[in-house]
Design an enzyme around this catalytic site. Structure first.
Site, PDB file in Angstrom:
ATOM      1  N   LYS A  52       0.845  -1.205   0.000  1.00  0.00           N
ATOM      2  CA  LYS A  52       0.000   0.000   0.000  1.00  0.00           C
ATOM      3  C   LYS A  52       0.881   1.256   0.000  1.00  0.00           C
ATOM      4  O   LYS A  52       2.083   1.180   0.302  1.00  0.00           O
ATOM      5  CB  LYS A  52      -0.914  -0.014   1.222  1.00  0.00           C
ATOM      6  CG  LYS A  52      -0.199  -0.020   2.561  1.00  0.00           C
ATOM      7  CD  LYS A  52      -1.170  -0.243   3.720  1.00  0.00           C
ATOM      8  CE  LYS A  52      -0.425  -0.416   5.023  1.00  0.00           C
ATOM      9  NZ  LYS A  52      -1.339  -0.817   6.119  1.00  0.00           N
ATOM     10  N   ARG A 152     -11.161  -0.185  15.165  1.00  0.00           N
ATOM     11  CA  ARG A 152     -11.000   0.728  14.054  1.00  0.00           C
ATOM     12  C   ARG A 152     -11.923   0.280  12.935  1.00  0.00           C
ATOM     13  O   ARG A 152     -12.845   0.962  12.567  1.00  0.00           O
ATOM     14  CB  ARG A 152      -9.528   0.725  13.614  1.00  0.00           C
ATOM     15  CG  ARG A 152      -9.165   1.801  12.635  1.00  0.00           C
ATOM     16  CD  ARG A 152      -7.701   1.764  12.252  1.00  0.00           C
ATOM     17  NE  ARG A 152      -7.314   0.508  11.589  1.00  0.00           N
ATOM     18  CZ  ARG A 152      -6.157   0.319  10.978  1.00  0.00           C
ATOM     19  NH1 ARG A 152      -5.253   1.277  10.960  1.00  0.00           N
ATOM     20  NH2 ARG A 152      -5.865  -0.832  10.408  1.00  0.00           N
ATOM     21  N   TYR A 281      15.363  31.207   5.725  1.00  0.00           N
ATOM     22  CA  TYR A 281      14.142  31.892   6.163  1.00  0.00           C
ATOM     23  C   TYR A 281      14.124  32.113   7.671  1.00  0.00           C
ATOM     24  O   TYR A 281      14.519  31.237   8.445  1.00  0.00           O
ATOM     25  CB  TYR A 281      12.918  31.047   5.818  1.00  0.00           C
ATOM     26  CG  TYR A 281      12.491  31.122   4.378  1.00  0.00           C
ATOM     27  CD1 TYR A 281      12.152  32.341   3.781  1.00  0.00           C
ATOM     28  CD2 TYR A 281      12.375  29.955   3.628  1.00  0.00           C
ATOM     29  CE1 TYR A 281      11.735  32.382   2.456  1.00  0.00           C
ATOM     30  CE2 TYR A 281      11.954  29.983   2.309  1.00  0.00           C
ATOM     31  CZ  TYR A 281      11.638  31.208   1.724  1.00  0.00           C
ATOM     32  OH  TYR A 281      11.220  31.243   0.428  1.00  0.00           O
ATOM     33  N   MET A 329      10.951  24.824   0.990  1.00  0.00           N
ATOM     34  CA  MET A 329      10.130  23.911   0.188  1.00  0.00           C
ATOM     35  C   MET A 329      10.984  23.033  -0.725  1.00  0.00           C
ATOM     36  O   MET A 329      10.715  21.841  -0.870  1.00  0.00           O
ATOM     37  CB  MET A 329       9.120  24.712  -0.646  1.00  0.00           C
ATOM     38  CG  MET A 329       8.113  23.820  -1.353  1.00  0.00           C
ATOM     39  SD  MET A 329       6.989  24.720  -2.433  1.00  0.00           S
ATOM     40  CE  MET A 329       6.029  25.664  -1.270  1.00  0.00           C
TER      41      MET A 329
END
Ligand SMILES: *Cc1c(COP(=O)(O)O)cnc(C)c1O
Length: 404
Positions: A52, A152, A281, A329
């Site tokens: 997955k 769950r 930053y 980023m």
């Protein structure tokens, strides 16, 4: 500096023909891990490789093929889209949908020959409708999930027996499996896992009494599989361990298992820094003495988490280079450690081994207060996955054309 791939389809191990930031997936390590897990299992127990989330970020297509070739007999995915993608790659092995799907997805699931896990009447109804209306080659394979304490997903033991009865009575469906999932198989205290297994066994006994035994029984994840043969049943569903990662710090992987993924990049600029200057930053890092930084083209949009600002490190010249200031980023600056002389183009190991000076996946997870699972699944699609087999990288062409 940037050699092109050779015509044979195999490039030198560190050849780079694209962005410097790439995940290297070692298919030999993966195959070795699959075989090591297989050796642990009780005779007759099958290994379902959990692929997955794009095979925990490693790339579902190549991981699925490699795992099947190394002895896994089934695959597990979370979503119908993930399963359909594997079918699109020509994979014909049984594919289990591990968790609940939307009832509206039942038709696509069955038409792609994916095996749904049901825990509710609503989903079973949708599966029944789909099986009735679709031209399937045979009965649809359906698994029932028992909630033995995870709270769950899954039916209560009574509910599961009812669902199983309904599936067994429907000629268009086969009761392909009864499953449960452990809440704390990695906990040093095994009592709750044993309790869950006992509840699961009672449910199995009731199905036996009713004369409707499921075709397969499965409960164990990596942690349960590693810790005991008690939880083997017919199939184990192993994810994280196949990638050479520990389910939690308290679980030790069997001998010979090793990490499959490393994350690499290259220095794109050397930054000479003077005392008093700040980096990045927010001016979060202030330089105290003359030093050098190296710019690395990786950032939080790649999955290099911003929480690593001022805390993370990368391997450069075999030593630890600390992250200077904030991860942005697309870029991060690391400090070039004492005794390392670095140039533009030099290799940087973002995730690797101690010998590289790099953090392991587990160490990075610990640094930012998460688990290995989140670190690898968090690598975004912008990071190219490159596959290594037999000591050479497979180039794009070969990845696409490798037969199943
Ligand atoms: C993800 C998943 C697994 C695999 O868990 P690991 O800890 O990665 O081995 C097994 N079973 C189910 C139902 C899952 O969702």
């Amino acid at each position: 500096m940037i050699p092109a791939s050779s015509a044979s389809g195999v490039a030198a191990p560190d050849a780079s023909s694209g962005r410097a930031t790439r995940a290297i997936i070692d298919l030999d390590a993966l195959a070795g891990n699959v075989r090591a897990m297989g050796r642990l299992l009780s005779p007759g127990t099958e290994l379902l490789a959990v692929v997955k989330a794009n095979a925990y970020g490693h790339g579902a297509r190549m991981v699925a093929r490699t795992a099947l070739a190394a002895g896994a007999t089934r695959l597990g995915v979370a979503t119908v889209g993930e399963g359909a993608a594997l079918r699109g790659f020509g994979i014909t092995a049984p594919i289990l949908l591990l968790g609940p799907i939307d009832p509206g997805e039942a038709r696509v699931a069955l038409s792609q020959d994916l095996e749904p896990t049901v825990g509710t009447d609503a989903l079973l109804e949708a599966v029944e409708d789909a099986a009735r209306s679709l031209p399937l080659g045979g009965p649809a394979q359906v698994h029932v999930k028992v909630d033995t304490g995870m709270r769950r997903y899954g039916a209560t033991p009574d509910g599961a027996v009812a669902l199983a009865g309904r599936i067994a009575a429907n000629p268009m469906l086969t009761l392909a499996g009864l499953s449960t999932h452990f809440a704390a198989a990695d906990d040093p205290d095994e009592r709750f896992t044993l309790e869950q297994a006992a509840r699961f066994d009672r449910c199995l006994e009731r199905l036996a009494e009713l004369g409707i035994p499921p075709a397969s029984v499965h409960a164990a994840n990596s942690a349960a599989t590693i810790r005991s043969r008690r939880y083997d049943y017919d199939v184990v569903r192993v994810g994280i361990a196949l990638y050479g990662l520990r389910p939690s710090p308290s679980i030790v992987l069997p001998e010979g298992m090793e990490p499959v993924l490393s994350l690499r990049s290259r220095v794109t600029r050397i930054i000479d820094l003077l005392a008093g200057e700040t980096v990045g930053y927010g001016r979060a890092h202030r330089v105290t003495s003359t030093s050098q930084g190296a710019l690395v083209p990786i950032g939080y949009a790649d999955g290099y988490r911003r929480a690593l600002s001022e805390r993370g490190w990368m391997g450069i010249g075999g030593k630890r280079g600390a992250v200077m200031g904030r991860v942005s980023m697309d870029q991060t600056v690391i400090e070039i450690p004492d005794g390392v002389s670095s140039r533009v183009g030099d290799k940087v190991i973002v995730l690797g081994t101690l010998e590289d000076g790099a953090p392991t996946v587990e160490a990075m997870a610990e640094t930012i207060g998460t688990i290995a699972y989140e670190v690898v699944t968090g690598l975004t699609t912008r990071v190219e996955r490159v596959y290594r087999r037999g000591g050479a990288l497979l180039d794009g062409e070969e990845v696409i054309e490798t037969p199943g």
